[in-house]
Motif scaffolding. Sequence first.
Motif, PDB file in Angstrom:
ATOM      1  N   SER A   4       0.841  -1.187   0.000  1.00  0.00           N
ATOM      2  CA  SER A   4       0.000   0.000   0.000  1.00  0.00           C
ATOM      3  C   SER A   4       0.878   1.239   0.000  1.00  0.00           C
ATOM      4  CB  SER A   4      -0.920  -0.006   1.232  1.00  0.00           C
ATOM      5  OG  SER A   4      -1.785  -1.129   1.208  1.00  0.00           O
ATOM      6  N   ARG A  38      -3.984  -0.159  -0.964  1.00  0.00           N
ATOM      7  CA  ARG A  38      -4.545   1.038  -0.327  1.00  0.00           C
ATOM      8  C   ARG A  38      -3.726   2.261  -0.714  1.00  0.00           C
ATOM      9  NH1 ARG A  38      -7.242  -1.579   4.079  1.00  0.00           N
ATOM     10  NH2 ARG A  38      -6.066  -3.413   4.756  1.00  0.00           N
ATOM     11  N   TRP A  40      -3.184   5.753   1.404  1.00  0.00           N
ATOM     12  CA  TRP A  40      -3.468   6.546   2.593  1.00  0.00           C
ATOM     13  C   TRP A  40      -2.765   7.896   2.493  1.00  0.00           C
ATOM     14  CZ3 TRP A  40      -2.611   2.636   7.209  1.00  0.00           C
ATOM     15  CH2 TRP A  40      -3.697   1.751   7.260  1.00  0.00           C
ATOM     16  N   ARG A  70      -8.622   0.761  -2.149  1.00  0.00           N
ATOM     17  CA  ARG A  70      -9.065   1.361  -0.897  1.00  0.00           C
ATOM     18  C   ARG A  70      -8.305   2.662  -0.662  1.00  0.00           C
ATOM     19  NH1 ARG A  70     -12.408  -2.007   2.173  1.00  0.00           N
ATOM     20  NH2 ARG A  70     -12.349  -0.362   3.751  1.00  0.00           N
ATOM     21  N   GLY A  72      -7.753   5.995   2.221  1.00  0.00           N
ATOM     22  CA  GLY A  72      -8.020   6.397   3.595  1.00  0.00           C
ATOM     23  C   GLY A  72      -7.022   7.392   4.128  1.00  0.00           C
ATOM     24  N   SER A  94     -17.685   7.047   3.192  1.00  0.00           N
ATOM     25  CA  SER A  94     -17.937   5.627   3.053  1.00  0.00           C
ATOM     26  C   SER A  94     -19.271   5.349   2.361  1.00  0.00           C
ATOM     27  CB  SER A  94     -17.917   4.968   4.434  1.00  0.00           C
ATOM     28  OG  SER A  94     -17.996   3.567   4.338  1.00  0.00           O
ATOM     29  N   GLY A  99     -17.263   0.287   0.769  1.00  0.00           N
ATOM     30  CA  GLY A  99     -16.241  -0.745   0.704  1.00  0.00           C
ATOM     31  C   GLY A  99     -14.873  -0.280   0.287  1.00  0.00           C
ATOM     32  N   ARG A 100     -14.666   1.048   0.194  1.00  0.00           N
ATOM     33  CA  ARG A 100     -13.382   1.536  -0.303  1.00  0.00           C
ATOM     34  C   ARG A 100     -12.663   2.460   0.672  1.00  0.00           C
ATOM     35  NH1 ARG A 100     -13.184   4.513  -5.564  1.00  0.00           N
ATOM     36  NH2 ARG A 100     -10.977   4.163  -5.163  1.00  0.00           N
ATOM     37  N   ASP A 102     -10.961   3.704   4.326  1.00  0.00           N
ATOM     38  CA  ASP A 102     -10.345   3.378   5.610  1.00  0.00           C
ATOM     39  C   ASP A 102     -10.227   4.663   6.424  1.00  0.00           C
ATOM     40  OD1 ASP A 102      -9.839   0.690   4.878  1.00  0.00           O
ATOM     41  OD2 ASP A 102      -7.929   1.238   3.966  1.00  0.00           O
ATOM     42  N   GLU A 129     -18.734   0.635   9.385  1.00  0.00           N
ATOM     43  CA  GLU A 129     -18.042   1.238   8.246  1.00  0.00           C
ATOM     44  C   GLU A 129     -17.835   2.723   8.472  1.00  0.00           C
ATOM     45  OE1 GLU A 129     -16.714   0.080   5.444  1.00  0.00           O
ATOM     46  OE2 GLU A 129     -17.172  -2.012   5.920  1.00  0.00           O
ATOM     47  N   PRO A 130     -16.684   3.242   8.091  1.00  0.00           N
ATOM     48  CA  PRO A 130     -15.536   2.520   7.552  1.00  0.00           C
ATOM     49  C   PRO A 130     -14.716   1.858   8.652  1.00  0.00           C
ATOM     50  CG  PRO A 130     -14.992   4.826   7.718  1.00  0.00           C
ATOM     51  CD  PRO A 130     -16.435   4.704   8.135  1.00  0.00           C
ATOM     52  N   HIS A 317     -12.223  -6.947   1.138  1.00  0.00           N
ATOM     53  CA  HIS A 317     -12.535  -6.907   2.564  1.00  0.00           C
ATOM     54  C   HIS A 317     -11.281  -6.694   3.412  1.00  0.00           C
ATOM     55  CE1 HIS A 317     -16.595  -8.092   1.565  1.00  0.00           C
ATOM     56  NE2 HIS A 317     -16.124  -9.102   0.873  1.00  0.00           N
TER      57      HIS A 317
END
Length: 318
Positions: A4, A38, A40, A70, A72, A94, A99-100, A102, A129-130, A317
């Motif tokens: 990530s 991911r 971030w 994802r 976040g 969210s 589902g994407r 964080d 969620e999230p 997930h």
Amino acid sequence: MRLSVLDQSPVPDGGTEAEALRASLALARAAEELGFARYWVAEHHGSAAFAGAAPEVMVGAVLAVTTSMRVGSGGVLLPRYPSAKVAEVFRILSALHPGRVDLGVGRAGGPADDFPRKLVELMARLGPEPPVWLLGASTGSAELAARLGTGYCFAHFLNPDPGEAAMSRYHAGGSVRGDVAFDATGGDAVPEPRGAVAVRVVVADTAGEADASAEAFLLWRSRRDLGHDETLPASDRVRRHRWTPAELDRAAVNRRTLVHGTAEQVRTALIGLADAHGVRELVVNTLTHDPADRLRSYRLLAEAMADTMAAPDTMAHL
């Protein structure tokens, strides 16, 4: 293995914050194509070197230019804000991108004593969620993540020393009931611990080029430690610089937080680091003066690690 990205939107010498933020969006699009799990974005305030002061804004922007990865925060500095406001913002993100998203949080920026209460309150307001990740660099943060059932990302790039002990505490923490490993005091229990290590990496085509990028980072970081808040230096400035004894001392310390070299050299080091910490995900942070060098570093890393990386359809997930 999952790879990530942790992006701090670095501002280079001669560049602007707007250019740094646009470079982050370009990197996010490329990271998704390269198979990173991911993306971030960090939170920094009052820094000449980093443009990302509002991760919730950048999360929305990155979600808008990607489709499956994802996205976040890495992370929101929770002591600075009311838990209710953070929950509202990330519930909307969210809902718009199910589902994407964080939500990574850290305890810097305010009183540490109140952080556990605020984190519990945040989780209660979020619901399932999230998913929440706690970011930290100590065994104490690992134990808190274990007790609350959050994901945990250890900041190796800040202080590598307690990393193995912290991840061990995290994986061993909480109460075990059937297939539920942790008590989620502030929300739903997670089926297993979600652990990752954030590591600073520079990859280049040759060892010499990687060394040059590493020296540039070390000069910037060492001067920052000594109170000089500056943008990321270009290679010609680094070559001309006359290092002070204090800068050399700081560089020796900071060198331990950096993995650099050719793609194969870095691959070997990162697999060893992941094994030592008992994790299957590394969140990679790369700081270079030239955004093209940063993108090249991530591309070389993804190509070198391609045979170990999880397929995109297994990441829903995470």
